[in-house]
Design a protein around this motif. Structure first.
Motif, PDB file in Angstrom:
ATOM      1  N   SER A 288      -3.067   8.465   4.057  1.00 61.56           N
ATOM      2  CA  SER A 288      -4.248   7.609   3.955  1.00 61.56           C
ATOM      3  C   SER A 288      -4.302   6.540   5.042  1.00 61.56           C
ATOM      4  O   SER A 288      -5.336   5.917   5.232  1.00 61.56           O
ATOM      5  CB  SER A 288      -4.327   6.964   2.572  1.00 61.56           C
ATOM      6  N   GLU A 289      -3.203   6.324   5.740  1.00 61.17           N
ATOM      7  CA  GLU A 289      -3.205   5.260   6.756  1.00 61.17           C
ATOM      8  C   GLU A 289      -2.094   5.520   7.769  1.00 61.17           C
ATOM      9  O   GLU A 289      -0.992   5.911   7.387  1.00 61.17           O
ATOM     10  CB  GLU A 289      -2.952   3.925   6.043  1.00 61.17           C
ATOM     11  N   VAL A 290      -2.402   5.272   9.034  1.00 66.21           N
ATOM     12  CA  VAL A 290      -1.393   5.345  10.099  1.00 66.21           C
ATOM     13  C   VAL A 290      -1.439   4.026  10.865  1.00 66.21           C
ATOM     14  O   VAL A 290      -2.504   3.619  11.330  1.00 66.21           O
ATOM     15  CB  VAL A 290      -1.671   6.511  11.068  1.00 66.21           C
ATOM     16  N   ILE A 291      -0.300   3.364  10.962  1.00 65.18           N
ATOM     17  CA  ILE A 291      -0.212   2.070  11.634  1.00 65.18           C
ATOM     18  C   ILE A 291       0.699   2.251  12.859  1.00 65.18           C
ATOM     19  O   ILE A 291       1.914   2.382  12.708  1.00 65.18           O
ATOM     20  CB  ILE A 291       0.394   1.007  10.700  1.00 65.18           C
TER      21      ILE A 291
ATOM     22  N   ARG B 242       0.836  -1.214   0.000  1.00 65.21           N
ATOM     23  CA  ARG B 242       0.000   0.000   0.000  1.00 65.21           C
ATOM     24  C   ARG B 242       0.867   1.259   0.000  1.00 65.21           C
ATOM     25  O   ARG B 242       0.537   2.256  -0.638  1.00 65.21           O
ATOM     26  CB  ARG B 242      -0.950  -0.011   1.207  1.00 65.21           C
ATOM     27  N   MET B 243       1.991   1.199   0.725  1.00 62.95           N
ATOM     28  CA  MET B 243       2.913   2.347   0.679  1.00 62.95           C
ATOM     29  C   MET B 243       3.396   2.589  -0.744  1.00 62.95           C
ATOM     30  O   MET B 243       3.463   3.729  -1.204  1.00 62.95           O
ATOM     31  CB  MET B 243       4.134   2.082   1.578  1.00 62.95           C
TER      32      MET B 243
ATOM     33  N   THR C  81       7.347   5.519  15.841  1.00 62.92           N
ATOM     34  CA  THR C  81       6.104   5.425  16.610  1.00 62.92           C
ATOM     35  C   THR C  81       4.960   4.917  15.738  1.00 62.92           C
ATOM     36  O   THR C  81       3.930   4.509  16.264  1.00 62.92           O
ATOM     37  CB  THR C  81       5.690   6.812  17.135  1.00 62.92           C
ATOM     38  N   ALA C  82       5.133   4.999  14.426  1.00 61.82           N
ATOM     39  CA  ALA C  82       4.071   4.587  13.501  1.00 61.82           C
ATOM     40  C   ALA C  82       4.646   4.472  12.103  1.00 61.82           C
ATOM     41  O   ALA C  82       5.648   5.111  11.772  1.00 61.82           O
ATOM     42  CB  ALA C  82       2.941   5.612  13.497  1.00 61.82           C
ATOM     43  N   TRP C  83       4.005   3.643  11.287  1.00 63.17           N
ATOM     44  CA  TRP C  83       4.263   3.607   9.844  1.00 63.17           C
ATOM     45  C   TRP C  83       3.074   4.295   9.189  1.00 63.17           C
ATOM     46  O   TRP C  83       1.945   4.209   9.695  1.00 63.17           O
ATOM     47  CB  TRP C  83       4.383   2.176   9.333  1.00 63.17           C
ATOM     48  N   THR C  84       3.299   4.936   8.089  1.00 64.17           N
ATOM     49  CA  THR C  84       2.181   5.596   7.421  1.00 64.17           C
ATOM     50  C   THR C  84       2.163   5.236   5.937  1.00 64.17           C
ATOM     51  O   THR C  84       3.196   4.908   5.352  1.00 64.17           O
ATOM     52  CB  THR C  84       2.275   7.131   7.527  1.00 64.17           C
ATOM     53  N   VAL C  85       0.980   5.299   5.359  1.00 62.32           N
ATOM     54  CA  VAL C  85       0.812   5.236   3.911  1.00 62.32           C
ATOM     55  C   VAL C  85       0.455   6.650   3.493  1.00 62.32           C
ATOM     56  O   VAL C  85      -0.561   7.189   3.954  1.00 62.32           O
ATOM     57  CB  VAL C  85      -0.306   4.238   3.520  1.00 62.32           C
ATOM     58  N   GLN C  86       1.298   7.285   2.696  1.00 66.05           N
ATOM     59  CA  GLN C  86       1.017   8.670   2.315  1.00 66.05           C
ATOM     60  C   GLN C  86       1.793   9.057   1.063  1.00 66.05           C
ATOM     61  O   GLN C  86       2.670   8.333   0.590  1.00 66.05           O
ATOM     62  CB  GLN C  86       1.332   9.633   3.460  1.00 66.05           C
TER      63      GLN C  86
ATOM     64  N   LEU D 296      11.553  10.235  18.346  1.00 67.07           N
ATOM     65  CA  LEU D 296      10.424   9.299  18.413  1.00 67.07           C
ATOM     66  C   LEU D 296       9.359   9.880  17.498  1.00 67.07           C
ATOM     67  O   LEU D 296       8.728  10.892  17.832  1.00 67.07           O
ATOM     68  CB  LEU D 296       9.920   9.197  19.848  1.00 67.07           C
ATOM     69  N   ALA D 297       9.176   9.284  16.341  1.00 66.11           N
ATOM     70  CA  ALA D 297       8.312   9.898  15.338  1.00 66.11           C
ATOM     71  C   ALA D 297       7.816   8.849  14.364  1.00 66.11           C
ATOM     72  O   ALA D 297       8.316   7.722  14.327  1.00 66.11           O
ATOM     73  CB  ALA D 297       9.086  10.988  14.580  1.00 66.11           C
ATOM     74  N   GLY D 298       6.841   9.227  13.554  1.00 66.65           N
ATOM     75  CA  GLY D 298       6.325   8.323  12.541  1.00 66.65           C
ATOM     76  C   GLY D 298       7.273   8.235  11.357  1.00 66.65           C
ATOM     77  O   GLY D 298       8.174   9.058  11.186  1.00 66.65           O
ATOM     78  N   HIS D 299       7.065   7.196  10.551  1.00 67.78           N
ATOM     79  CA  HIS D 299       7.827   7.054   9.307  1.00 67.78           C
ATOM     80  C   HIS D 299       6.958   7.495   8.140  1.00 67.78           C
ATOM     81  O   HIS D 299       5.806   7.055   8.018  1.00 67.78           O
ATOM     82  CB  HIS D 299       8.258   5.599   9.109  1.00 67.78           C
ATOM     83  N   ASP D 300       7.499   8.361   7.304  1.00 65.35           N
ATOM     84  CA  ASP D 300       6.802   8.854   6.108  1.00 65.35           C
ATOM     85  C   ASP D 300       7.587   8.408   4.883  1.00 65.35           C
ATOM     86  O   ASP D 300       8.725   8.850   4.683  1.00 65.35           O
ATOM     87  CB  ASP D 300       6.734  10.390   6.175  1.00 65.35           C
ATOM     88  N   PRO D 301       7.009   7.511   4.053  1.00 65.05           N
ATOM     89  CA  PRO D 301       7.767   7.009   2.892  1.00 65.05           C
ATOM     90  C   PRO D 301       8.257   8.092   1.940  1.00 65.05           C
ATOM     91  O   PRO D 301       9.265   7.889   1.258  1.00 65.05           O
ATOM     92  CB  PRO D 301       6.758   6.086   2.188  1.00 65.05           C
TER      93      PRO D 301
END
Lengths: 283, 283
Positions: free
Chosen positions: B58-61, A70-71, B47-52, B17-22
């Motif tokens: 569109s998604e935060v895991i 999805r990424m 702290t999270a993986w994201t789909v963006q 400590l932060a989310g990952h943004d592809p």
């Protein structure tokens, strides 16, 4: 009236599929740095999370392969100039990696086959090595193994590195840059490191002064820099040479946070101490 | 004889400590870049993986909180000079973040309260806002909200920004840098952006030329640069000013991969095209 940005050329985008290393010495953060320092912009899709420090890797947690897909889909509107694949930690993430790579046909693919941590921990299995050979190697433009990885990827094939490289090329891999830092060839002087490029119609060797110390992330740095260079359109030989020079400099400028491995400093051309940022009227 | 590395000063280490943004525009890859460009070295715990992409998230895991704790433990032999916290996407990851932060008492903590994506998607909940207020704010040295985040963190408190900032300081937060890009104050000219530092014994304002376009990751850039500057020992006011100048330059040098948001180029001082790397005798 708002202020317009200065014109910036379009940056060649490198898609990275690699593990995350909290130390920043290796993994997708390191890849991103190496790519930026070589003129590109990195998109990063994690294949695994790891628990590690500058001594060893203690845990590898494969990423959710469907989240990886999805990424990748969300990034469809980026033009991709090159792809770099690093740690692939499970068969299901290997499936996701091959699916994602196949959606970008014709884009140069660099595979750094991460099979073992610098501290010695095993990061792969016989099943994964088979999977890499059968499913990923046929898609690879250039593979960057060290000599042990070359041996494992050829399942212990007798003979020299050239014979092993030829065997991997029969599987569909287009070229192989074998690094000789960790397991030097007998005839290479001990104060030098020799890396060899094998391709169907050429062979090329480079020799570099050996650096003191154990480094954390040199393989990631080399492969990511190589992908960025190929993404900018450099020839294979030029990209291999420049990626090696970049890696050598990053290691030579490395820093050692404790008693263990040295972390490459891929942004050595930036000042170490924060410079004052000027040029903006602040009121 | 191997070649020794040149002496490199010890780099101030910033724990992120932060989310990952592809996309690399925001999240831990962006933070790491901003920290390197401001003289530090980043350790990153996701702290999270994201789909963006450059339009929206569109998604935060949320990440596994126990894996986050193990990552932090493995990094115990690093001296930490500052901490930056970004996206906290669930109550259990908030627990992990507070546990990790509490193990480093006295280290300056910057919190960028990421509550909504630049593209508009909600990234938080009322429960999470309560958790941030009650459990994380008392540990924070400087908070970097935009005006909407300030309003949400004060639960819609009537009054002006100063009153809201004072309310958060009564919860234990030491200082607040409120950014005015997205929701400008009426009396600020439309071609300027005004940011305000609130602290118990001082208040300071900066005004910057407004830049055209929508940016992806400006908040991450500001907070990470601020953490790195505090980690090098800069005073609060100097670090706030320099982090803003750095962010302004990163945005002004940004590039736009498609039709949507502009990506900050935090390493603008590196050449865009790959430079030839020299200085190593290659044979």
């Amino acid at each position: 009236m708002a202020t317009s940005s200065p014109m910036v050329p379009h940056l060649p985008v490198v898609l990275v599929l690699a593990g995350h290393d909290p130390t920043g010495g290796a993994g997708l953060v390191a890849d991103s740095e190496a790519i930026a320092a070589n003129g590109g912009w990195a998109l990063t899709i994690p294949t695994a999370w790891t628990v590690q420090n500058c001594r060893d890797v203690s845990e590898v947690i494969p990423a959710d392969p469907d989240a990886m897909r999805r990424m990748a889909l969300a990034l469809d509107d980026f033009d991709i100039a090159a792809i770099k694949v690093g740690l692939v930690a499970s068969s299901s993430t290997l499936d996701a990696v091959t699916d994602i790579v196949r959606r970008r046909p014709g884009v140069p693919l660099v595979l750094d086959p991460v099979l073992r941590a610098g501290g010695g921990s095993e990061l792969s299995t016989a099943e994964l090595v088979d999977g890499l050979r059968e499913r990923l190697l046929p898609l690879v433009d250039i593979l960057t193994p060290n000599r042990q990885e070359l041996s494992r990827l050829t399942l212990g094939l007798e003979g020299d590195d050239t014979r092993r490289a030829v065997e991997l090329m029969t599987l569909g891999c287009q070229a192989i840059l074998v690094t000789g830092t960790d397991d030097p060839i007998d005839r290479v002087p001990r104060d030098r490191v020799q890396h060899t490029l094998h391709a169907p119609d050429l062979s090329r060797q480079w020799s570099w002064p050996r650096l003191d110390g154990q480094f954390h992330g040199s393989g990631c740095t080399l492969a990511a820099a190589l992908a960025a260079r190929l993404g900018t359109g450099e020839s294979l030989v030029a990209a291999c040479e420049q990626a090696q020079a970049f890696t050598w400099q990053s290691l030579a400028h490395g820093w050692q946070p404790g008693e263990a491995q040295i972390l490459p400093r891929r942004l050595w051309r930036l000042a170490v101490m924060p410079e004052r940022v000027d040029g903006v009227p602040p009121s």
